[in-house]
Design an enzyme around this catalytic site. Structure first.
Site, short mmCIF file in Angstrom:
data_model
loop_
_atom_site.label_atom_id
_atom_site.label_comp_id
_atom_site.label_asym_id
_atom_site.label_seq_id
_atom_site.Cartn_x
_atom_site.Cartn_y
_atom_site.Cartn_z
N ASN A 45 58.48 22.77 44.91
CA ASN A 45 59.59 22.40 45.80
C ASN A 45 60.28 23.67 46.24
O ASN A 45 60.16 24.70 45.59
CB ASN A 45 60.62 21.58 45.02
N ASP A 100 59.78 12.53 34.48
CA ASP A 100 61.12 12.70 35.04
C ASP A 100 62.03 13.18 33.89
O ASP A 100 62.41 12.38 33.03
CB ASP A 100 61.62 11.39 35.65
N ILE A 101 62.34 14.45 33.89
CA ILE A 101 63.03 15.06 32.75
C ILE A 101 64.46 14.51 32.64
O ILE A 101 64.92 14.15 31.56
CB ILE A 101 63.03 16.60 32.90
N LYS A 145 70.36 6.26 42.94
CA LYS A 145 69.61 7.17 42.05
C LYS A 145 70.33 7.35 40.72
O LYS A 145 69.69 7.43 39.67
CB LYS A 145 69.41 8.52 42.75
O1 C5P Z 1 64.15 11.91 41.87
P1 C5P Z 1 64.71 13.21 42.33
O2 C5P Z 1 63.71 14.34 42.26
O3 C5P Z 1 65.39 13.16 43.65
O4 C5P Z 1 65.85 13.50 41.27
C1 C5P Z 1 66.56 14.66 41.28
C2 C5P Z 1 67.18 14.90 39.93
O5 C5P Z 1 66.27 14.60 38.87
C3 C5P Z 1 67.55 16.35 39.70
O6 C5P Z 1 68.66 16.39 38.84
C4 C5P Z 1 66.30 16.90 39.04
O7 C5P Z 1 66.59 18.07 38.29
C5 C5P Z 1 65.86 15.76 38.18
N1 C5P Z 1 64.40 15.64 38.00
C6 C5P Z 1 63.86 15.89 36.76
N2 C5P Z 1 62.49 15.71 36.56
C7 C5P Z 1 61.71 15.30 37.57
C8 C5P Z 1 62.26 15.05 38.84
C9 C5P Z 1 63.62 15.24 39.02
O8 C5P Z 1 64.58 16.27 35.84
N3 C5P Z 1 60.41 15.16 37.37
#
Ligand code: C5P
Length: 399
Positions: A209, A306-307, A339
């Site tokens: 990204n 998704d952390i 979200k």
């Molecule tokens: O779903 P999205 O990527 O828009 O979500 C953004 C938030 O989720 C941010 O805080 C990002 O650091 C966290 N995130 C995460 N692990 C992922 C995707 C997003 O921690 N695989």
């Protein structure tokens, strides 16, 4: 102020050692006592006489010195201070510390100390970026070692990039932050993720990204400035790492998740990283070649963990406050509100990253803070000011 604090200052061998004279002056002015240690290489750059004169104390420079041992043994010396600072921290000394080497006074003190250690790395840009140094840095961060810098800029060797030692004023600020007694977040542990992740396609290509890491770095520094102990887990970002934090460098989302889990428990976790949502299901171990007559390549992607969602939904050991980010290009507030619930975090900072806003990679941010109580739009301001505002809100929430 550092009244009553004693700093064991190890000066290793690099051209940046000359900046230590100014650092000693600043430390003394701030009220600290300085016990100086000079490595053999360090003594090639600054003289023991100038160091001792500014510190107002004798220089320790030899492991096997009967007179010094009779006065204060090296084990006692390693524990005599409240904080051990290495400036400049060379690639070699970092490597020895990461592997537990103890072949001179400086490395022995670092191994024997029961106090926290703050490194101010300084070296040539290639040496800094070398995987071996970055590996050592990750090991040291996992051991709880703090770092300040290095800065990016022109180097004494004529090259340009990260590797310049942080300025003495910045090292002083990191030392003050390490004592942390003063701020509202003293005694708290904050975890911050930042930067992009790189998901390998093959040894030379990756998916990522866009993220400079500037907002995440600023948040970590603002939390540290308020007294928090900060673990900063970062993907490969262009912004300099925050000072006064334990920096854990990772590449992929899987590595970031592992580093986050290793850093818990925390009182607050801020997820500012732009994590790649997908990784290549099976990265190739050799470079994928172009094939004559084959116009398109198909990559099979697998979803990354998704952390944020994982940590926000931990049944035990969940940080008291979990903060996420939502980079959106349309219907910012509506999408971010949904979200927040989907992720299970307490707060979500939504920002409009439409290219027309110039926020992505820029120095300013315009965010809306979404909490259970609703949405609050903050004025457009520098990423630093946004970080300060967020850190103040976090301090209030944890008070
Ligand atoms: O779903 P999205 O990527 O828009 O979500 C953004 C938030 O989720 C941010 O805080 C990002 O650091 C966290 N995130 C995460 N692990 C992922 C995707 C997003 O921690 N695989």
């Amino acid at each position: 102020m550092l009244d009553g604090h004693r700093i064991l200052l190890i000066i290793a061998g690099g051209i940046a050692a000359y900046k230590c004279l100014e650092l000693i002056r600043l430390l003394r002015k701030a009220g600290a006592a300085v016990t100086p240690v000079l490595t053999a290489a360090g003594a090639e750059f600054v003289t023991p006489l100038s160091v001792a004169a500014l510190a107002g104390e004798p220089v320790h420079d030899a492991l096997f010195d009967l007179t010094a041992e009779a006065e204060m043994g090296h084990i006692e010396l390693s524990r005599s201070a409240d904080l051990v600072v290495v400036a400049p921290a060379t690639a070699d000394l970092m490597a020895r510390l990461a592997t537990g080497g103890a072949n001179d006074l400086a490395s022995t003190l670092l191994l024997a100390t029961d106090k926290r250690v703050l490194l101010a790395p300084a070296m040539n840009v290639r040496m800094w970026l070398h995987p071996a140094t970055q590996r050592n840095l990750a090991t040291l961060a996992a051991d709880g070692v703090l770092t300040v810098g290095p800065d990016e800029g022109e180097m004494a060797c004529g090259e340009y990039g990260p590797g310049r030692m942080a300025e003495p004023a910045a090292i002083l600020a990191a030392i003050e932050a390490a004592f942390g007694g003063a701020g509202p977040l003293a005694g708290r542990h904050a975890l911050v993720t930042s930067g992009p992740t790189h998901e390998p396609i093959d040894p030379v290509r990756y998916i990522a990204n866009r993220s400079s890491g500037r907002q995440g770095s600023a948040i970590a520094e603002a939390l540290a400035a308020r007294g928090a102990r900060v673990t900063f887990v970062t993907g490969p970002a262009s912004a300099p790492a925050p000072s006064g934090c334990s920096v854990v460098a990772v590449q992929s989302a899987a590595e970031m998740l592992a580093a986050v889990e290793a850093a818990l428990p925390a009182d607050v976790a801020v997820f500012a990283a732009a994590v790649a949502d997908w990784r290549v299901a099976t990265p190739s171990s050799s470079k994928i070649k172009k094939q004559a007559g084959v116009a398109a390549q198909t990559l099979e992607l697998a979803e990354n963990p998704d952390i944020l969602r994982h940590v926000a939904r931990l049944p035990t050991g969940r940080p008291r406050l979990v903060v996420g980010f939502a980079a959106e290009t349309d219907d910012v507030v509506a999408n971010a509100t949904a979200k927040r619930l989907r992720k299970g975090c307490d707060w979500l900072l939504a920002n409009d990253v439409n290219p027309s806003t110039g926020i992505m990679g820029g120095s300013e941010n315009a965010v809306t803070l979404i909490t259970g109580a609703g949405a609050e739009t903050w004025p457009r301001m520098s990423k630093r000011a946004t970080a300060e505002a967020l850190a103040d809100r976090i301090a209030e929430a944890l008070a």
